[in-house]
Design an enzyme around this catalytic site. Structure first.
Site: not given
Lengths: 239, 239
Positions: B61, B65, B130, B133
């Site tokens: 994640e 991101d 999440n 991501e």
């Protein structure tokens, strides 16, 4: 490449040659599209206005910031296969924070290539840091992500950051914030409240820059609350 | 690819096949290294502990991101060649903010692939966001940056965001913040101060979540100061 250079023998063409040499030294390769690097090194004070839009390196800085973040995220992800995301995020921010980028930019000689209006603007370190980000953006557009990542890791991170030191540095957020405030000539205030509840005691601290409240921190000692508030403030201000 | 699958006919192998099908549907390609996608869809509630380290999608994640940020930065940079970095930064944050990613994750069916402990954890939207991501992180490691960027743009951004609407949405930061606080069952307070100086009047507003001060905003009307404070708070909380 040469078609992108300016008229041979002109001072603009000489500028380009100087820039090509500097990029070679800093990044280790020959630029393909020199106009990208011209733009990356152009501070807004020197940019021309056209149609309500001022030419400057700020768009490339936005792009470079994002690409730098991804490249460093990738590097640390692979370097520390057994560390959690909290650790990775913290170490990344110690490497790519504003202060650290400004210092790095100074070290690698960004000052020699940045174009700014020296009658109206002081060459502050933040201009160097922003220009370095813009340079990363230019490399990304010119050479693609993989080469840009290689540039970031081989030329920026590995030679200039001792990761063991970065990891083990017990960051003193308050002194980092105070140093920043002093350089920026900002009035800074730590407002501390001591809270009693039952037999317990807790401190809360709010950082003010001028009259504006920034990070609020808590702790069972005043020092911890201050560090906590300073850390949040540094994060908010990208220091 | 098949060597990375679990024992043929086992329920683990069936899970893998289901995951491969889901990734094909969501991303439009066949995964090469399925173990990356297994990890990307693993919420920490379901991860095994080993040596003080809990297996989960949180590292992916962190990586996803950063890569998502770079891909969207690039997309907007090229889409809007005459817009400044303030515009680009704002539009990017409207696309990749927490709320927006959670909704996108729900729409594209992340719920069908996330592995979590349904006895102890509710499948909140933030888990979906999440996981999305983390999925971007897995695609990046599996297929490289260029394919990952293509996935982000072709499968996530273009079909699900009408940029004209995003650009023109006169974001009401206060209502966005209030909706978030309600969902999170947070106590929120706007503390307004009216300042008089000479003949002028100015408002300042501080947002409190519980007892903690977040964004402080200013304006010549109460409404503007509130919006300003709410906008800063949303940025601080990545809402």
């Amino acid at each position: 490449m040469w078609k992108l250079l300016r008229r041979p023998g002109s001072s603009a063409a000489k500028e380009d040659k100087k820039l090509i040499t500097a990029v070679k030294t800093i990044a280790g390769f020959t630029p393909a599209n020199i106009s990208l690097y011209r733009l990356a090194t152009l501070h807004s004070s020197k940019g021309k206005d056209s149609g309500g839009f001022r030419e400057s390196n700020e768009r490339l800085e936005y792009l470079g910031d994002a690409v730098l973040g991804a490249a460093v995220a990738d590097y640390l992800f692979k370097k520390y296969p057994f560390k959690d995301e909290g650790f990775l995020t913290e170490i990344r921010s110690r490497i790519v924070n504003r202060e650290s980028l400004n210092n790095l930019a100074r070290k690698i000689g960004i000052a020699s290539i940045v174009q700014y209006d020296n009658r109206n603007v002081q060459l502050q370190k933040v201009i160097l840091g922003n220009t370095l980000e813009a340079l990363v953006g230019a490399v990304y557009l010119d050479k693609g992500y993989a080469s840009c990542k290689k540039f970031v890791i081989d030329k920026l991170i590995q030679p200039h950051f001792d990761l063991e030191t970065v990891v083990n540095s017990d960051t003193n957020h308050k002194s980092r914030l105070l140093e920043w405030a002093q350089r920026q000539a900002k009035e800074i205030k730590f407002e501390t409240t001591e809270n009693h509840q039952g037999r317990g005691r807790e401190f809360s601290v709010i950082v003010f820059l001028g009259t504006e409240a920034y990070g609020q921190g808590y702790g069972f000692t005043k020092k911890k609350a201050e560090q906590n508030a300073a850390e949040k403030t540094c994060a908010m201000l990208n220091i």
